[in-house]
Design a protein around this motif. Structure first.
Motif, PDB file in Angstrom:
ATOM      1  N   GLN B  45      37.469 -71.746  43.190  1.00 29.33           N
ATOM      2  CA  GLN B  45      36.552 -72.469  44.070  1.00 29.33           C
ATOM      3  C   GLN B  45      35.516 -73.230  43.264  1.00 29.33           C
ATOM      4  OE1 GLN B  45      33.697 -69.597  46.159  1.00 29.33           O
ATOM      5  NE2 GLN B  45      35.311 -68.192  45.516  1.00 29.33           N
ATOM      6  N   LEU B  46      35.076 -74.340  43.845  1.00 28.44           N
ATOM      7  CA  LEU B  46      34.091 -75.184  43.178  1.00 28.44           C
ATOM      8  C   LEU B  46      32.742 -74.486  43.131  1.00 28.44           C
ATOM      9  CD1 LEU B  46      33.355 -77.998  42.010  1.00 28.44           C
ATOM     10  CD2 LEU B  46      32.789 -78.672  44.355  1.00 28.44           C
ATOM     11  N   LEU B  47      32.134 -74.484  41.955  1.00 28.20           N
ATOM     12  CA  LEU B  47      30.791 -73.929  41.799  1.00 28.20           C
ATOM     13  C   LEU B  47      29.753 -75.048  41.752  1.00 28.20           C
ATOM     14  CD1 LEU B  47      29.052 -71.370  41.325  1.00 28.20           C
ATOM     15  CD2 LEU B  47      29.452 -71.672  38.874  1.00 28.20           C
ATOM     16  N   LEU B  48      29.975 -76.018  40.856  1.00 32.31           N
ATOM     17  CA  LEU B  48      29.010 -77.098  40.666  1.00 32.31           C
ATOM     18  C   LEU B  48      29.726 -78.382  40.336  1.00 32.31           C
ATOM     19  CD1 LEU B  48      26.306 -75.687  38.195  1.00 32.31           C
ATOM     20  CD2 LEU B  48      25.946 -76.253  40.585  1.00 32.31           C
ATOM     21  N   ARG B  49      29.114 -79.520  40.707  1.00 30.86           N
ATOM     22  CA  ARG B  49      29.560 -80.802  40.180  1.00 30.86           C
ATOM     23  C   ARG B  49      28.324 -81.541  39.694  1.00 30.86           C
ATOM     24  NH1 ARG B  49      32.480 -83.718  45.119  1.00 30.86           N
ATOM     25  NH2 ARG B  49      32.828 -85.255  43.494  1.00 30.86           N
ATOM     26  N   HIS B  50      28.456 -82.243  38.592  1.00 33.55           N
ATOM     27  CA  HIS B  50      27.252 -82.760  37.939  1.00 33.55           C
ATOM     28  C   HIS B  50      26.548 -83.805  38.781  1.00 33.55           C
ATOM     29  CE1 HIS B  50      29.324 -86.480  36.591  1.00 33.55           C
ATOM     30  NE2 HIS B  50      28.113 -86.942  36.384  1.00 33.55           N
ATOM     31  N   ILE B  51      27.279 -84.535  39.604  1.00 35.59           N
ATOM     32  CA  ILE B  51      26.631 -85.596  40.368  1.00 35.59           C
ATOM     33  C   ILE B  51      25.749 -85.018  41.475  1.00 35.59           C
ATOM     34  CG2 ILE B  51      28.395 -87.285  39.854  1.00 35.59           C
ATOM     35  CD1 ILE B  51      29.547 -86.805  42.637  1.00 35.59           C
ATOM     36  N   SER B  52      25.949 -83.745  41.821  1.00 32.45           N
ATOM     37  CA  SER B  52      25.158 -83.147  42.893  1.00 32.45           C
ATOM     38  C   SER B  52      23.812 -82.651  42.389  1.00 32.45           C
ATOM     39  CB  SER B  52      25.913 -81.984  43.525  1.00 32.45           C
ATOM     40  OG  SER B  52      27.131 -82.409  44.051  1.00 32.45           O
ATOM     41  N   ARG B  53      23.754 -82.339  41.117  1.00 31.83           N
ATOM     42  CA  ARG B  53      22.511 -81.847  40.505  1.00 31.83           C
ATOM     43  C   ARG B  53      21.913 -80.692  41.315  1.00 31.83           C
ATOM     44  NH1 ARG B  53      20.030 -84.513  36.609  1.00 31.83           N
ATOM     45  NH2 ARG B  53      20.954 -86.436  35.857  1.00 31.83           N
ATOM     46  N   GLU B  54      22.748 -79.769  41.727  1.00 37.43           N
ATOM     47  CA  GLU B  54      22.264 -78.667  42.558  1.00 37.43           C
ATOM     48  C   GLU B  54      22.383 -77.356  41.792  1.00 37.43           C
ATOM     49  OE1 GLU B  54      24.803 -78.715  45.992  1.00 37.43           O
ATOM     50  OE2 GLU B  54      26.570 -78.965  44.758  1.00 37.43           O
ATOM     51  N   SER B  55      21.769 -76.339  42.352  1.00 35.67           N
ATOM     52  CA  SER B  55      21.860 -74.992  41.793  1.00 35.67           C
ATOM     53  C   SER B  55      22.591 -74.121  42.802  1.00 35.67           C
ATOM     54  CB  SER B  55      20.465 -74.442  41.533  1.00 35.67           C
ATOM     55  OG  SER B  55      20.538 -73.092  41.118  1.00 35.67           O
ATOM     56  N   ILE B  56      23.672 -73.524  42.363  1.00 35.75           N
ATOM     57  CA  ILE B  56      24.470 -72.666  43.231  1.00 35.75           C
ATOM     58  C   ILE B  56      24.467 -71.266  42.643  1.00 35.75           C
ATOM     59  CG2 ILE B  56      26.726 -72.269  44.242  1.00 35.75           C
ATOM     60  CD1 ILE B  56      25.515 -74.803  45.244  1.00 35.75           C
ATOM     61  N   LYS B  57      24.113 -70.288  43.466  1.00 36.76           N
ATOM     62  CA  LYS B  57      24.076 -68.880  43.035  1.00 36.76           C
ATOM     63  C   LYS B  57      23.241 -68.720  41.765  1.00 36.76           C
ATOM     64  CE  LYS B  57      28.531 -67.797  45.099  1.00 36.76           C
ATOM     65  NZ  LYS B  57      29.846 -67.162  44.949  1.00 36.76           N
ATOM     66  N   GLY B  58      22.236 -69.573  41.601  1.00 36.91           N
ATOM     67  CA  GLY B  58      21.346 -69.477  40.449  1.00 36.91           C
ATOM     68  C   GLY B  58      21.856 -70.170  39.203  1.00 36.91           C
ATOM     69  N   PHE B  59      23.070 -70.743  39.281  1.00 42.27           N
ATOM     70  CA  PHE B  59      23.650 -71.450  38.145  1.00 42.27           C
ATOM     71  C   PHE B  59      23.254 -72.913  38.166  1.00 42.27           C
ATOM     72  CE2 PHE B  59      26.519 -68.553  36.058  1.00 42.27           C
ATOM     73  CZ  PHE B  59      26.873 -67.633  37.026  1.00 42.27           C
ATOM     74  N   THR B  60      23.019 -73.466  36.999  1.00 44.84           N
ATOM     75  CA  THR B  60      22.784 -74.893  36.840  1.00 44.84           C
ATOM     76  C   THR B  60      23.609 -75.400  35.664  1.00 44.84           C
ATOM     77  OG1 THR B  60      20.895 -74.513  35.382  1.00 44.84           O
ATOM     78  CG2 THR B  60      20.419 -74.812  37.732  1.00 44.84           C
TER      79      THR B  60
END
Lengths: 116, 109
Positions: B45-60
Motif C-alpha cells: 500500500q502507498l505510504l507517501l508520494r513526494h508531490i503530496s508533501r504530507e506526513s502519514i503515520k508520522g513518516f515524512t
C-alpha cells in the motif's frame, strides 16, 4: 469492486505446465499493471495496459509470458512451460489514468506461484 | 535508465528511537517518488508520494534532487511500524513504477 482482486491466491504447478493468473481491477480503473515480486529481487514491472491495449510490455522476461485484458477490465497473465525460476508472487495493480497522471494506484494481494 | 537503490535490506531499531530508511535514485529528469509499505500478510500500500508533501503515520520524506535521495524518516518508531518498505520511482506522466529492493524494518520493544 472495492479493491483489486487476484486469483488464485496460491498456485503450485509442475515444471513445464502452463498457468493462468487472473486480475480483477477496481471498477472504472483504466490502467492495469502486472509486477513480479521475487525473493531478494524486489518488485519487477512486467506489463502495463491502458484499456485493452498494452503500450508497455517491455518487462515480460521471455516469450513464455503473455497477458491480455478484455472489456477494459479483467486481465489474465499466462506463463507457458513454467520453470522453477518463475516462482514468485505476481502482483496486479490498477489506477485511473487521466492526462498522464495516475490516481488511486492500488495493488492486489498477489498470486504466489510455486513451480516444483 | 531509471534505478532505485535501497542500501539497507534489514534495519532494526528500538521503540521510540528515530528511524531513517534510505533511498537513492538515478533518473535524468524530474521523477515522481513514492514510498510503499507492506505489513506482514497484507498487500502493498502507498505510504507517501513526494508531490503530496504530507506526513502519514508520522513518516515524512523529502526529495533532495541534489543528492538524488528520498529518505523516509520518523522521529519516534513504533512496534506497529515493523514492515517491508519499498521506495519507488515513476517518470512524469509515466505509468510503470520502478521499485527498490526494499528494506525490512523491525522495531523492537
Amino acid at each position: 469492486g472495492a479493491g483489486v482482486s487476484q486469483s488464485p491466491s496460491n498456485k503450485v504447478t509442475e515444471k513445464g505446465k502452463d498457468v493462468e493468473l487472473r486480475c480483477d481491477p477496481i471498477s472504472g480503473h483504466t490502467a492495469l499493471y502486472w509486477y513480479r515480486q521475487s525473493l531478494g529481487q524486489g518488485l519487477e514491472f512486467l506489463i502495463y495496459f491502458q484499456g485493452n491495449s498494452a503500450p508497455d510490455k517491455s518487462g515480460l522476461p521471455s516469450d513464455r509470458f503473455s497477458a491480455e485484458r478484455t472489456g477494459g477490465s479483467v486481465s489474465t497473465l499466462t506463463i507457458q512451460r513454467t520453470q522453477q525460476e518463475d516462482s514468485a508472487v505476481y502482483l496486479c495493480a490498477s489506477s485511473f489514468r487521466l492526462g498522464g497522471t495516475n490516481y488511486g494506484y492500488t495493488f492486489g494481494s498477489g498470486t504466489r506461484l510455486t513451480v516444483v | 535508465a531509471q534505478r532505485v537503490t535501497q542500501p539497507e535490506k534489514l534495519l532494526s531499531v528500538f521503540k521510540g528511537a528515530p528511524v531513517e530508511l534510505k533511498c537513492n535514485y538515478s533518473y535524468s529528469g524530474s521523477p515522481e517518488l513514492f514510498w510503499y509499505v507492506q505489513y506482514s500478510r497484507q498487500r502493498l500500500q502507498l505510504l507517501l508520494r513526494h508531490i503530496s508533501r504530507e506526513s502519514i503515520k508520522g513518516f515524512t520524506a523529502d526529495l533532495n534532487k541534489g543528492e538524488t535521495s528520498f529518505h523516509l524518516k520518523k522521529p519516534f518508531a513504533q512496534e506497529e511500524d515493523s514492515a517491508m518498505y519499498y521506495c519507488a520511482l515513476s517518470q512524469p506522466s509515466g505509468s510503470r513504477l520502478t521499485f527498490g529492493e526494499g528494506t525490512q524494518l523491525t522495531v523492537n520493544p
